[in-house]
Design a protein around this motif. Sequence first.
Motif, PDB file in Angstrom:
ATOM      1  N   LYS A 683     -18.734  88.192  43.290  1.00 46.20           N
ATOM      2  CA  LYS A 683     -18.598  89.284  44.327  1.00 46.20           C
ATOM      3  C   LYS A 683     -19.686  89.336  45.059  1.00 46.20           C
ATOM      4  O   LYS A 683     -20.826  89.565  44.557  1.00 46.20           O
ATOM      5  CB  LYS A 683     -18.117  90.631  43.569  1.00 46.20           C
ATOM      6  N   LEU A 684     -19.446  89.484  46.484  1.00 48.98           N
ATOM      7  CA  LEU A 684     -20.500  89.636  47.400  1.00 48.98           C
ATOM      8  C   LEU A 684     -20.271  90.981  47.991  1.00 48.98           C
ATOM      9  O   LEU A 684     -19.266  91.200  48.578  1.00 48.98           O
ATOM     10  CB  LEU A 684     -20.603  88.402  48.206  1.00 48.98           C
ATOM     11  N   LEU A 685     -21.368  91.707  48.152  1.00 48.90           N
ATOM     12  CA  LEU A 685     -21.721  93.003  49.076  1.00 48.90           C
ATOM     13  C   LEU A 685     -22.244  92.473  50.436  1.00 48.90           C
ATOM     14  O   LEU A 685     -23.408  92.220  50.131  1.00 48.90           O
ATOM     15  CB  LEU A 685     -22.227  94.138  48.401  1.00 48.90           C
ATOM     16  N   VAL A 686     -21.636  92.584  51.686  1.00 49.32           N
ATOM     17  CA  VAL A 686     -22.269  91.917  52.738  1.00 49.32           C
ATOM     18  C   VAL A 686     -22.410  92.960  53.823  1.00 49.32           C
ATOM     19  O   VAL A 686     -21.340  93.925  53.940  1.00 49.32           O
ATOM     20  CB  VAL A 686     -21.388  90.884  53.144  1.00 49.32           C
ATOM     21  N   GLN A 687     -23.372  93.095  54.442  1.00 52.02           N
ATOM     22  CA  GLN A 687     -23.819  93.998  55.549  1.00 52.02           C
ATOM     23  C   GLN A 687     -23.354  93.433  56.847  1.00 52.02           C
ATOM     24  O   GLN A 687     -23.935  92.342  57.377  1.00 52.02           O
ATOM     25  CB  GLN A 687     -25.238  94.446  55.593  1.00 52.02           C
ATOM     26  N   ALA A 688     -22.247  94.033  57.672  1.00 49.93           N
ATOM     27  CA  ALA A 688     -22.060  93.487  59.168  1.00 49.93           C
ATOM     28  C   ALA A 688     -23.148  93.971  59.954  1.00 49.93           C
ATOM     29  O   ALA A 688     -23.603  94.870  59.811  1.00 49.93           O
ATOM     30  CB  ALA A 688     -20.753  94.185  59.433  1.00 49.93           C
ATOM     31  N   PRO A 689     -23.228  93.072  61.002  1.00 48.14           N
ATOM     32  CA  PRO A 689     -24.265  93.555  62.213  1.00 48.14           C
ATOM     33  C   PRO A 689     -23.994  95.040  62.472  1.00 48.14           C
ATOM     34  O   PRO A 689     -22.646  95.635  62.687  1.00 48.14           O
ATOM     35  CB  PRO A 689     -23.927  92.607  63.239  1.00 48.14           C
ATOM     36  N   ALA A 690     -24.938  95.684  62.924  1.00 42.69           N
ATOM     37  CA  ALA A 690     -25.063  97.131  63.235  1.00 42.69           C
ATOM     38  C   ALA A 690     -24.572  97.406  64.661  1.00 42.69           C
ATOM     39  O   ALA A 690     -23.805  98.510  65.060  1.00 42.69           O
ATOM     40  CB  ALA A 690     -26.214  97.830  62.928  1.00 42.69           C
ATOM     41  N   PHE A 691     -24.835  96.080  65.605  1.00 37.58           N
ATOM     42  CA  PHE A 691     -24.788  96.588  66.931  1.00 37.58           C
ATOM     43  C   PHE A 691     -23.875  95.521  67.758  1.00 37.58           C
ATOM     44  O   PHE A 691     -24.151  94.216  67.149  1.00 37.58           O
ATOM     45  CB  PHE A 691     -26.162  96.707  67.833  1.00 37.58           C
ATOM     46  N   PRO A 692     -23.303  95.730  68.770  1.00 38.50           N
ATOM     47  CA  PRO A 692     -22.597  94.625  69.185  1.00 38.50           C
ATOM     48  C   PRO A 692     -23.397  93.689  70.238  1.00 38.50           C
ATOM     49  O   PRO A 692     -23.112  92.537  70.484  1.00 38.50           O
ATOM     50  CB  PRO A 692     -21.416  95.161  70.164  1.00 38.50           C
ATOM     51  N   GLY A 693     -24.714  93.834  70.608  1.00 36.96           N
ATOM     52  CA  GLY A 693     -25.617  93.037  70.976  1.00 36.96           C
ATOM     53  C   GLY A 693     -26.128  91.752  70.002  1.00 36.96           C
ATOM     54  O   GLY A 693     -26.649  90.866  70.306  1.00 36.96           O
ATOM     55  N   LEU A 694     -26.091  92.373  68.926  1.00 37.73           N
ATOM     56  CA  LEU A 694     -26.353  91.062  67.893  1.00 37.73           C
ATOM     57  C   LEU A 694     -25.105  90.076  67.611  1.00 37.73           C
ATOM     58  O   LEU A 694     -25.320  88.894  67.379  1.00 37.73           O
ATOM     59  CB  LEU A 694     -26.589  91.659  66.601  1.00 37.73           C
ATOM     60  N   ALA A 695     -23.859  90.528  67.541  1.00 41.30           N
ATOM     61  CA  ALA A 695     -22.582  89.712  67.437  1.00 41.30           C
ATOM     62  C   ALA A 695     -21.660  90.546  68.441  1.00 41.30           C
ATOM     63  O   ALA A 695     -20.998  91.348  67.831  1.00 41.30           O
ATOM     64  CB  ALA A 695     -22.292  89.667  65.961  1.00 41.30           C
ATOM     65  N   VAL A 696     -21.263  90.105  69.604  1.00 43.54           N
ATOM     66  CA  VAL A 696     -20.118  90.482  70.221  1.00 43.54           C
ATOM     67  C   VAL A 696     -18.980  90.979  69.552  1.00 43.54           C
ATOM     68  O   VAL A 696     -18.442  89.785  68.615  1.00 43.54           O
ATOM     69  CB  VAL A 696     -19.990  89.979  71.704  1.00 43.54           C
ATOM     70  N   PRO A 697     -18.086  91.655  69.917  1.00 36.92           N
ATOM     71  CA  PRO A 697     -16.636  91.748  68.994  1.00 36.92           C
ATOM     72  C   PRO A 697     -15.940  90.533  69.583  1.00 36.92           C
ATOM     73  O   PRO A 697     -15.333  90.470  70.477  1.00 36.92           O
ATOM     74  CB  PRO A 697     -16.344  93.178  69.851  1.00 36.92           C
ATOM     75  N   MET A 698     -15.480  89.809  68.557  1.00 41.55           N
ATOM     76  CA  MET A 698     -14.629  88.584  68.656  1.00 41.55           C
ATOM     77  C   MET A 698     -14.288  87.962  67.214  1.00 41.55           C
ATOM     78  O   MET A 698     -14.679  88.661  66.186  1.00 41.55           O
ATOM     79  CB  MET A 698     -15.273  87.604  69.436  1.00 41.55           C
ATOM     80  N   HIS A 699     -13.601  86.729  67.368  1.00 36.20           N
ATOM     81  CA  HIS A 699     -13.322  86.244  66.020  1.00 36.20           C
ATOM     82  C   HIS A 699     -14.368  85.559  65.732  1.00 36.20           C
ATOM     83  O   HIS A 699     -14.897  84.722  66.521  1.00 36.20           O
ATOM     84  CB  HIS A 699     -12.172  85.314  66.157  1.00 36.20           C
ATOM     85  N   TYR A 700     -14.516  85.334  64.350  1.00 36.46           N
ATOM     86  CA  TYR A 700     -15.447  84.302  63.804  1.00 36.46           C
ATOM     87  C   TYR A 700     -15.301  83.679  62.686  1.00 36.46           C
ATOM     88  O   TYR A 700     -14.197  84.028  61.998  1.00 36.46           O
ATOM     89  CB  TYR A 700     -16.797  85.420  63.291  1.00 36.46           C
ATOM     90  N   MET A 701     -15.889  82.401  62.399  1.00 39.70           N
ATOM     91  CA  MET A 701     -15.578  81.784  60.977  1.00 39.70           C
ATOM     92  C   MET A 701     -16.557  82.456  60.085  1.00 39.70           C
ATOM     93  O   MET A 701     -17.801  82.519  60.393  1.00 39.70           O
ATOM     94  CB  MET A 701     -15.779  80.381  61.098  1.00 39.70           C
ATOM     95  N   LEU A 702     -16.328  82.754  58.778  1.00 45.48           N
ATOM     96  CA  LEU A 702     -17.016  83.469  57.820  1.00 45.48           C
ATOM     97  C   LEU A 702     -17.380  82.269  56.758  1.00 45.48           C
ATOM     98  O   LEU A 702     -16.754  81.710  56.155  1.00 45.48           O
ATOM     99  CB  LEU A 702     -16.358  84.593  57.393  1.00 45.48           C
TER     100      LEU A 702
END
Length: 725
Positions: A683-702
């Motif tokens: 199991k992984l606990l993952v931190q999402a980016p805090a701000f949309p300037g780092l990763a804009v809101p859209m679809h991604y491949m994880l």
Amino acid sequence: MASSKLFLPRKIQLAVLSAMAVAFASVPPAVAHHDPNGTCEFDNGVDPLKCGELSKLIPVPKDAIHAGLTWTKASKPKICMGMRPSEYAGFHLTFKDENGHDQLFEPFRHFVYGGAGFSEGTHGLDESNTKGNTARENFVCWDLTHADAFKQTDHFSLIDENDPPNELVTKADFALNDAAFSDAGNSKGLDYNMFCSGNVALSDGKWLFIGGHDKGGNNGIRKLTVFDPRDESWAQRVVPPVKAAYLDIFDQLTPQSLPQDFPDFPNANNENNTDPVDPSDMKYQRWYPSGALLPDETVLIVAGTDRNTSLLPGNPPGGCTAETRNTHVNCSLVTQVVPEIYDPETDSTIALENARKHHNTFPRVYPVQTGNKVKDWKVAIIGEVSPNSLEKDGNGKPILGRPLLSVARQYDPYTYTGKTYLLDVKAAKADSSRDTPAENYYQFVDQAKNAHNFGAGAQLWETNNIGHGVSQKVVLFGGDCGGTNADPVPETCTSDLIETIDFQDSSPKYKQSNAKLYLPVNQNNTTVLPDGKVLISGGATGRGPWVNSFHLQLYDPQTDTIETLVDRKIAGHDHSTIALLPDGTVALLGGNATDLHGDEQHTDLGIPVAQLYKPPYFFKGGSRPEIKDAPEEISYHRRFNIQLSEGAGNIKSVALIAFGPITHNWDWGKRYVKLWFEQKKDKLLVQAPAFPGLAVPMHYMLFVVDDKGVPSVAKLIQLKGTPAS
């Protein structure tokens, strides 16, 4: 159509991924080709662990000039692709002669192009229609999960070694995988030629095409065309009178038909007939513009060129003058210097007249986070025109957007510098004097040695345990500074140069890499792989005749080194494209069929093809880590869980990789964001980016990557929501 009606249940999504894995597995193994460093030699103990593996040629019906991966919760993973003229089918501008060979259809040139010439011969954009599947529309989608998707003819090369050579991949081969392709252009509502448009993936997975083409080079249009991959449809726009009339008379036309045979046909040289007013239009017509999805889910539009096609054709005697600028089309060239903002919610634009600047052709545009607050973001724009390339006003001041008259008739007649700026879009938009012409809201950052015009780029971001930025690194590979005899380029602008800038630094500065490209090229392609390394494909030196780089190269940003991998036997430059696929394979696409072989003597041989490249991480042995479960949506600043398959082993990295449409070697939106995580067994606990300037809101491949460097198959994930302040 409402998204709820298109939603694919989770069981079906898993079945889709399973089908995709089966289809990818069906691609036959390949041998590597000669490598200049001697590590990847043809048929001589090739080690795919060092070199990776290249598939044989896969026929595709069209030149993939605009191409990219599209994937949403409501639609399968597909590569959609388009060419010129996008809004027609191949048979609309070709006919079969007495020998059964496809030839260009002169009535199309007379009626649709208003008498302007076809693009033929070497680099023949229109002639490429005669090589492809003429029964297909010029925008198609390729279902990667279809059982026939990757069927091919067991060849690495388009032609054999005989003299004269024989064609190895022929039009008959289109039948092999034809069932995996669907027409997604004219029949689905595409009415404009978005060839050489800007390409942007929107936050909901739709694609935005900015501007496009009207007859010939440098002629732009105002249209914003929106593609929905869920049902492969296009947003409704006013149908151009020329297109409507041409399709209406098409069945009556013969190769000898002339405009006088149809006196009521709308004149294609009247731009109201090719680019009629639509409420969604931009203020300015643009060809070769750039766009970027912004943190607020709107789109920034910059640059692009235009000419007035209603003026007299050709070059005036004696060249361009101040008077002929307003009388002859080739003298009327302008570059658009006013940014615009497109709002998908209202399907409309506003112009930022107060933020004028003359950027490169297809400038590189990157949203960056500039602080630790939600609204702390600006947009980095790389490249600016040299003032010595511009016409001067009566006071000797350069006129933004206007080339020197001595070179106005040329394609992209400017010298560019590597000056880089941060544009404060929010401030420019909020300015009460927004409609007053000015050159405000730009903050100078630094100047690169190379403007990297027509070079490749990569976005390498990393965030920490609270989702804040660790690095916001852009790496630029090759390209040039443009240049004309009237304004020559500096000696420091060499096309094998790799430069890096990190916008996370308090004072970002360009750093020259110790590594260099194997050949000094522009028009190369890149994609960031799941392990954070950058795959570089192709490129060319010069233009007509092309001197091609057939090499695949791998850049490691951790060690700042580059190595050559396998070679291709077909050319990949200018209109070539590249796409990372969900299983970690890379699709190599595009290039005009007329110059795909890379040899001017063989422009009449070969059809459009693709190849799949498996990077070295496929051959490290053992099982791949598997994402058993992960959320379909994640929110800014929050942590989320990933459940791995039992015994997945130690995980080295977790990353989001954005995807969407690209053209002409640019990396719009294709950002790699490495995330902080903790692992407890499977199991992984993952931190999402805090701000949309780092990763804009859209679809991604994880992707997750294990400690051997082997990536998982990607999980589709959508980053959305408003971050907490």
